[in-house]
Design an enzyme around this catalytic site. Structure first.
Site, PDB file in Angstrom:
ATOM      1  CG  HIS A  42      35.888 -10.226  65.711  1.00  0.00           C
ATOM      2  ND1 HIS A  42      36.172 -11.037  64.645  1.00  0.00           N
ATOM      3  CD2 HIS A  42      34.579 -10.428  65.992  1.00  0.00           C
ATOM      4  CE1 HIS A  42      35.084 -11.715  64.315  1.00  0.00           C
ATOM      5  NE2 HIS A  42      34.114 -11.370  65.109  1.00  0.00           N
ATOM      6  CG  HIS A  89      31.088  -8.035  62.137  1.00  0.00           C
ATOM      7  ND1 HIS A  89      32.360  -7.590  62.426  1.00  0.00           N
ATOM      8  CD2 HIS A  89      30.869  -9.089  62.958  1.00  0.00           C
ATOM      9  CE1 HIS A  89      32.873  -8.347  63.385  1.00  0.00           C
ATOM     10  NE2 HIS A  89      31.988  -9.258  63.724  1.00  0.00           N
TER      11      HIS A  89
END
Ligand SMILES: Nc1ncnc2c1ncn2[C@@H]1O[C@H](COP(=O)(O)OP(=O)(O)O)[C@@H](O)[C@H]1O
Ligand SMILES: Nc1ncnc2c1ncn2[C@@H]1O[C@H](COP(=O)(O)OP(=O)(O)O)[C@@H](O)[C@H]1O
Ligand SMILES: [Mg+2]
Ligand SMILES: [Mg+2]
Ligand SMILES: [Mg+2]
Ligand SMILES: [Mg+2]
Lengths: 218, 330, 330, 218
Positions: free
Chosen positions: C218, C56
């Site tokens: 995700h 991320h």
């Protein structure tokens, strides 16, 4: 058809019609020009010229220049102001130099046109310092100018002479395929640029073909 | 091709509208495509103007602001701006001390900026130009349009911008800009091609096992196609190419730059290797940038740019800067 | 899958080595996966610790520094960190005033941070936790693990970090962190899936004509698959979803966030539309961020996060921050 | 083969062999577990468990705990320290609670094992608050614990009893396919999670199958 070579029959309307036809032809071939530019450049030549010629047609419609020379100068200036990239200044200069060579005569002859095209090509060479064989628009423009000058010297008719110029441009564009590029973006590819037709030479051939098309029905 | 746009023709204008909305410190003319620092020209300060095709964001408009550029002229995607833009930008930022044009070495950029410089001179705006040509992948400049201007542009704009902000005269700002370019080299690698909105499909195809070495920033293929390797080896190819051209030693400023489609985690992986390769050659990464600074739309890949620092360049690099994409010290 | 890495198992460690090399202001333990502000804990200052799966970036390690996080604990790709990491980071930054854990609401993050908090308590480190759960795409929280924590994490970390930097006590820092979360909502859209190094192929397949609406960070598919549309409509879907959940008005802080594979030019196109959609609803984008802040590896797409500002939140947002990914005011 | 249900024949070595077999099996199925997790989660379950069980085997090799309970507690602690994600704390707690239930006896019976498994499942439920039918590892673990307890009550042999537990876990995992998920990441997908087997339930079935495999050759 087939006006005398010496006759000053080429009016501003003729040149306007040429630019309209060139714009049509560039629009029709836009994706192909971009595809050629994607192979050895940056995939914008089609959109660049389409934008430029569309604007040139609009500018002519708004200002209606009174002489062939003024038509070509306006086209050249518009291309410079609207295209960007390498081809904008180069084609812009070609049209501006050609226009300046025509002076302020209200109509011009095929011989004048030949001289103007030669002047335009000289302008491109000066600005871009490309020689024939460098795989650029010069490889189409220079043979076209030569063929037109030759046809005029031989006293051939306008249609015929511009047919020769157009054919020479097309042959010149095709001849760029085996060349390695030495100018413009394609030169970064070195030997990998071999085997692809130069987008600028291709568009130059289109523009010369448009000139012949318009002459043929003049 | 799937892009977050409203149509191929609208991309540049829409992005400029977004830039204007996001950054009140910029004055954006989305129609004429000129991005200028708000507040107008500062009398006596050299103006810094750059520009080039769009598709390289944040270059150049993202570097307009305190301590860097005074104006940027974004062209169409991968198409250099037209002279009118450059003239308008130059006159807008002219504070009486002249304007420096930072021009990346591409035929289109060179020609359009040259025409603009002539027009500026006619309007009484003194212009100096610096040509950025840092890409060592282009060799044999006798047979090419010369080296491309890529990552070093960020270094030139930052460092010359700092000197201009400090009130140096045009000749000085131009001198340091050229010095940064002379001391900088870049090399780029593509893992995938980019897709221009107009073309709608990738400019070239690479298999899973291939990379393009020595790419520029316009989606063109590189010098050679080679086999895909790991980050250590690919960055090694880049550092080798740079080192061969400009032996590396001492303190360097280094940028590991993403081409637009490579995530930051991979750029940090690459940076770890680059720092190691530099150390192996006796150079020290004294200053660094890791991120997407000079991109090629959605291309996956990276470039490495190294600048051999001097005390002056380090000091100017460290000076405060406040732009959308580069900010520190204020 | 082509990635700029040295192997799937090495990505996180290598990226941390790169982070360490690039940012001397961070103390990076690449082996134990802890990133801490250099200089050690400041006595009397509340410590801010966050963490979560890697992939991320720049979240979270890119937000460690003055005015934001004191430490980050990156897990494996998309895998929350283990309790040991969190405990070690918490004790490392504990300056006697307690530690705030900023936890994104995923089962894994919640469980690991909960275990860590218990262990911290045993070691005498007072811990408060704030759960970030801003993603309006997850409805029916009775039948789900609850809303995901996504973009608002950046807002929470920045604003709570500013208050902690100003010396506020733990309860106050926790209060403002919760307030930011309560006033924030996000919605994400994917144009393509991401590929984890371990899986080696995209987590889902989308055709040229499809998008996933309501994605998380995700690589999981969204709530629904829908037809691809232009930037104006896609951002409209996001703003509608947010507005329906939390009516928008007044001054807002808005982030248009790239998922990692979307170039900046497209994010600015999206931002122009978002600003317009907000104005249509009577809200004003008083502060903004446009860029890649909470990514999902190489996914193409974007998310929009909106926080309804108060004077206090605006002031804390504007306070100086100095981290790798967010920097202003110093 | 087929030790008496009441006999305390299950030594630390038996539990060590179980964990080794589980590690082997997880390694072999790693990509499949990740693939299942990619469909409704985040594509890391295979690597997560592979990492965790590899570490657990290493930890057992280094520390050689003296009781079955200590073996399982060490395995659980190692999973918590090395796995992360949802499955780390959940499996870690399962093994720790199971280990604690075994106390410090040097060897344990199948009945003890059944009680330990039940305790482990209770720990997972407490921590994750998932019920059967929520499409999680509980859907494999709970039936397995139930089947083992039942088989033990019925006095069946170890091999047979663990065969029943393993079969129940496999059936439980398969039964997650038509369920919509209500816990963990897959729950974000709502009805779109239907039609996929839960990765955690699948790995739970693998771990129970490993237990049976080891028991069969004990
Ligand atoms: N130095 C030059 N002299 C003449 N023609 C050139 C030169 N450089 C480039 N060209 C021509 O310009 C064409 C490319 O035009 P275009 O794609 O519109 O610009 P750009 O290369 O800036 O993207 C080439 O195909 C070539 O024919
Ligand atoms: N609340 C819960 N209770 C029980 N099991 C759960 C719960 N949440 C998730 N799980 C299990 O964890 C598995 C996912 O594990 P893993 O992929 O390793 O972690 P993560 O979801 O954090 O990526 C799911 O397939 C499910 O079986
Ligand atoms: Mg081009
Ligand atoms: Mg171009
Ligand atoms: Mg995970
Ligand atoms: Mg998972």
């Amino acid at each position: 058809m087939g006006a005398e070579v010496g006759a000053e029959v080429l009016t501003p309307a003729f040149f306007g019609a040429w630019i309209e036809e060139a714009a049509r032809s560039v629009r029709a071939e836009r994706d192909e020009l971009t595809r050629l530019d994607a192979a050895i450049g940056d995939a914008d030549h089609g959109t660049n010229l389409d934008r430029g010629f569309t604007e040139a047609v609009r500018a002519l419609g708004e200002r209606c220049p009174a002489t062939p020379g003024a038509v070509l100068v306006l086209v050249g200036s518009t291309l410079i102001r609207k295209v960007g990239g390498a081809s904008g200044p180069l084609y812009g200069t070609a049209f501006r130099e050609a226009g300046k060579a025509l002076g302020d005569a209200p109509a011009v002859s095929a011989a004048d046109l030949a001289a103007a095209l030669t002047a335009g090509v000289a302008g491109v060479r000066r600005l871009g310092s490309a020689a024939e064989g460098d795989k650029t628009m010069v490889d189409a423009l220079a043979p076209a100018a030569g063929a037109l000058a030759e046809a005029v010297r031989e006293g051939r008719g306008l249609d015929d002479a511009l047919g020769a110029a157009s054919a020479a441009a097309a042959a010149g564009a095709a001849a760029t395929i085996p060349m390695p590029a030495r100018k413009g973006r394609a030169s970064y590819l070195g030997p990998r640029s071999v085997g692809h037709q130069d987008p600028g030479a291709t568009s130059a051939a289109l523009i010369l073909r448009a000139l012949h098309t318009v002459a043929a029905r003049w | 091709m799937k892009k977050l746009i409203n149509g191929a023709d609208a991309v540049v204008t829409d992005a400029l509208r977004g830039l204007a909305a996001a950054h009140p410190g910029l004055r954006v003319d989305a129609g004429n495509r000129i991005v200028v620092r708000a507040g107008g020209p500062r009398p006596g300060k050299v103006g810094l103007v750059s520009g080039g095709g769009s598709g390289h964001e944040p270059l150049h408009a993202g570097f307009v602001g305190y301590g860097m550029l005074d104006a940027a002229c974004p062209g169409e995607i991968f198409t250099s701006p037209v002279p009118d833009q450059v003239v308008e930008a130059s006159t807008a930022v002219h504070g009486g001390a002249g304007v420096l044009h930072v021009v990346k070495n591409y035929t289109g950029d060179v020609l359009n900026f040259r025409m603009a410089a002539e027009l500026c001179a006619e309007e009484g705006v003194e212009v100096a130009s610096v040509l950025v040509d840092d890409d060592v992948a282009v060799r044999d400049s006798l047979y090419t349009a010369g080296r491309r201007g890529t990552g070093a542009t960020v270094f030139v704009e930052k460092i010359a911008g700092a000197l201009a902000e400090a009130g140096a005269p045009l000749a000085e700002v131009a001198r340091v800009a050229r010095e940064v370019n002379d001391r900088s080299r870049s090399f780029g690698v593509a893992l995938s091609a980019c897709t221009t909105p107009a073309a709608g499909k990738p400019t070239f195809e690479l298999s899973e096992a291939e990379v393009e070495l020595g790419i520029g920033i316009h989606g063109e293929p590189g010098r050679t196609r080679d086999t895909m390797r790991d980050a250590r080896e690919l960055t090694g190819v880049a550092i080798d190419a740079i080192h061969e051209d400009m032996p590396l030693s001492g303190d360097v400023l280094v940028m590991v730059n993403g081409m637009g489609g490579t995530p930051l985690i991979e750029l940090y992986v690459a940076y770890a290797e680059v720092a190691g390769h530099l150390a192996d050659r006796g150079a020290r990464a004294a200053r660094s940038l890791v991120g997407n600074y000079v991109t090629s739309l959605d291309m996956q890949g990276f470039s490495v740019t190294v600048c051999r620092l001097t005390d002056e360049l380090t000091r100017l690099w460290d000076a405060p800067v406040e732009t959308p994409a580069l900010r520190w010290g204020r």
